[in-house]
Design a protein around this motif. Structure first.
Motif, PDB file in Angstrom:
ATOM      1  N   THR A 170      29.136 -34.852 -18.121  1.00 22.05           N
ATOM      2  CA  THR A 170      29.255 -36.227 -18.606  1.00 22.05           C
ATOM      3  C   THR A 170      29.110 -36.327 -20.118  1.00 22.05           C
ATOM      4  N   SER A 171      28.372 -35.388 -20.711  1.00 23.34           N
ATOM      5  CA  SER A 171      28.159 -35.445 -22.156  1.00 23.34           C
ATOM      6  C   SER A 171      28.014 -34.035 -22.716  1.00 23.34           C
ATOM      7  N   ALA A 172      29.047 -33.562 -23.392  1.00 23.81           N
ATOM      8  CA  ALA A 172      29.002 -32.232 -23.998  1.00 23.81           C
ATOM      9  C   ALA A 172      28.503 -32.322 -25.434  1.00 23.81           C
ATOM     10  N   LYS A 173      27.803 -31.294 -25.876  1.00 22.55           N
ATOM     11  CA  LYS A 173      27.328 -31.254 -27.255  1.00 22.55           C
ATOM     12  C   LYS A 173      28.520 -31.181 -28.213  1.00 22.55           C
ATOM     13  N   PRO A 174      28.417 -31.816 -29.381  1.00 22.13           N
ATOM     14  CA  PRO A 174      29.530 -31.769 -30.347  1.00 22.13           C
ATOM     15  C   PRO A 174      29.577 -30.431 -31.074  1.00 22.13           C
ATOM     16  N   ALA A 175      29.853 -29.390 -30.299  1.00 23.29           N
ATOM     17  CA  ALA A 175      29.902 -28.030 -30.854  1.00 23.29           C
ATOM     18  C   ALA A 175      31.226 -27.389 -30.487  1.00 23.29           C
ATOM     19  N   ILE A 176      31.781 -26.646 -31.428  1.00 28.60           N
ATOM     20  CA  ILE A 176      33.074 -25.986 -31.252  1.00 28.60           C
ATOM     21  C   ILE A 176      32.906 -24.492 -31.475  1.00 28.60           C
ATOM     22  N   LEU A 177      33.467 -23.709 -30.562  1.00 25.22           N
ATOM     23  CA  LEU A 177      33.434 -22.255 -30.711  1.00 25.22           C
ATOM     24  C   LEU A 177      34.768 -21.776 -31.270  1.00 25.22           C
ATOM     25  N   LEU A 178      34.713 -21.012 -32.339  1.00 26.62           N
ATOM     26  CA  LEU A 178      35.905 -20.401 -32.918  1.00 26.62           C
ATOM     27  C   LEU A 178      35.888 -18.911 -32.592  1.00 26.62           C
ATOM     28  N   GLY A 179      36.917 -18.467 -31.902  1.00 24.94           N
ATOM     29  CA  GLY A 179      37.009 -17.064 -31.533  1.00 24.94           C
ATOM     30  C   GLY A 179      37.373 -16.200 -32.724  1.00 24.94           C
ATOM     31  N   TRP A 180      37.556 -14.910 -32.450  1.00 29.83           N
ATOM     32  CA  TRP A 180      37.881 -13.953 -33.497  1.00 29.83           C
ATOM     33  C   TRP A 180      39.139 -14.382 -34.256  1.00 29.83           C
ATOM     34  N   ALA A 181      39.054 -14.288 -35.594  1.00 27.80           N
ATOM     35  CA  ALA A 181      40.174 -14.569 -36.506  1.00 27.80           C
ATOM     36  C   ALA A 181      40.560 -16.045 -36.547  1.00 27.80           C
ATOM     37  N   MET A 182      39.699 -16.948 -36.061  1.00 30.14           N
ATOM     38  CA  MET A 182      39.992 -18.380 -36.126  1.00 30.14           C
ATOM     39  C   MET A 182      39.054 -19.109 -37.087  1.00 30.14           C
ATOM     40  N   ASN A 183      38.284 -18.380 -37.869  1.00 28.08           N
ATOM     41  CA  ASN A 183      37.290 -18.993 -38.748  1.00 28.08           C
ATOM     42  C   ASN A 183      37.912 -19.831 -39.857  1.00 28.08           C
TER      43      ASN A 183
END
Length: 289
Positions: A170-183
């Protein structure tokens, strides 16, 4: 004439053995000793190989060969396995000729460093798309699974498939994961999200979210350069079946599996809402301008 087993039957048959594998992995984690590194390159996750990887794959292989001897199978540790040669095939088949895949320890570096968010991922693939995925988190005593067209579910390791509840966040943390080479897109998102760059932010001492964090509410989204069938693409299938959004980096729907190369989907944008997806897509596409 042999009959192809249903995806549910395959999962039901393997689940008790996967639970044993989970208990084994959990027991072994503090005792684990690394075997010689596999692979080359700068991705230290892909360079980690443990006793648990090989042992769990061997267990699953034995069960499959003893129960469904005609099934196709591809395991991450195929090069270290003595059983690979006994399977009918290791690649995708025609429609209805399923391929079972296994990542015996997804997040091996997390596992070796004592973190809890590693998992065992087993999938059943058809020629065009996934039919089923089960992702077990031994140290967290939970598992997730999804069946094509039937939704995604969550339960504890004590539960059967039928006892699991539909997966809802219902409520996800406002966090984003960037994988390899997506920085390179991180600076475009930091005003709205906590940006976690897997290459720069991984720590042996402090646990950061792995991609499975999107299933637990620890992530709102992720951008991945390519989605291997055995791990990223498998988790993306659970995300889709949960009703969330998965596209390629240009916003397109995912291509049929048989059109892909090297057991991988192209780059993926994964999000728990339309607004998050649009933010990620805009950031990705700004790099192409």
């Amino acid at each position: 004439m042999s009959t192809t087993p249903t995806t549910r039957l395959i999962l039901e048959t393997l689940l008790p053995h996967l639970k044993v594998a989970a208990a084994y992995a959990h027991f072994l984690q503090p005792k684990i000793a690394a075997l010689p590194a596999k692979g080359e390159g700068n991705n230290f996750f892909s360079a980690a190989l443990t006793d648990a990887d090989v042992a769990i794959q061997n267990l699953v292989e034995v069960v499959l060969l003893g129960t469904f001897p005609d099934i196709r199978f591809y395991g991450e540790e195929y090069a270290s396995s003595n059983n690979t040669k006994y399977f009918r095939a290791t690649e995708l088949g025609s429609k209805g000729d399923y391929l079972v895949t296994l990542d015996p320890i997804d997040g091996t570096k997390f596992y070796m460093d004592g973190h809890s968010n590693y998992q065992i991922i087993l999938s059943i693939l058809n020629s065009d798309d996934f039919e089923a995925v089960i992702a077990i988190s031994p140290a967290q005593n939970i598992y997730f699974y999804a069946l094509r067209g039937e939704g995604a579910f969550k339960g504890t390791l004590e539960m059967s498939l039928e006892a699991c509840a539909p997966l809802h966040i219902t409520s996800a943390k406002p966090a984003i994961l960037l994988g390899w080479a997506m920085n390179s897109i991180g600076h475009l998102l930091k005003d709205r999200y906590q940006v976690i760059d897997i290459a720069a932010d991984y720590s042996s001492d402090i646990q950061i979210p792995n991609l499975n964090g999107i299933l637990t509410g620890d992530l709102s989204g992720a951008v991945i350069k390519s989605g291997k069938f055995i791990d990223v693409a498998a988790l993306a299938f659970i995300v889709k079946e949960a009703g969330w959004i998965v596209t390629t980096l240009d916003g397109s729907t995912l291509p049929p599996l048989h059109t892909c190369q090297n057991y991988s989907l192209p780059g993926l944008v994964i999000a728990t809402s339309k607004s998050v997806h649009q933010d990620l897509l805009k950031a990705v596409q700004s790099l192409a301008v």
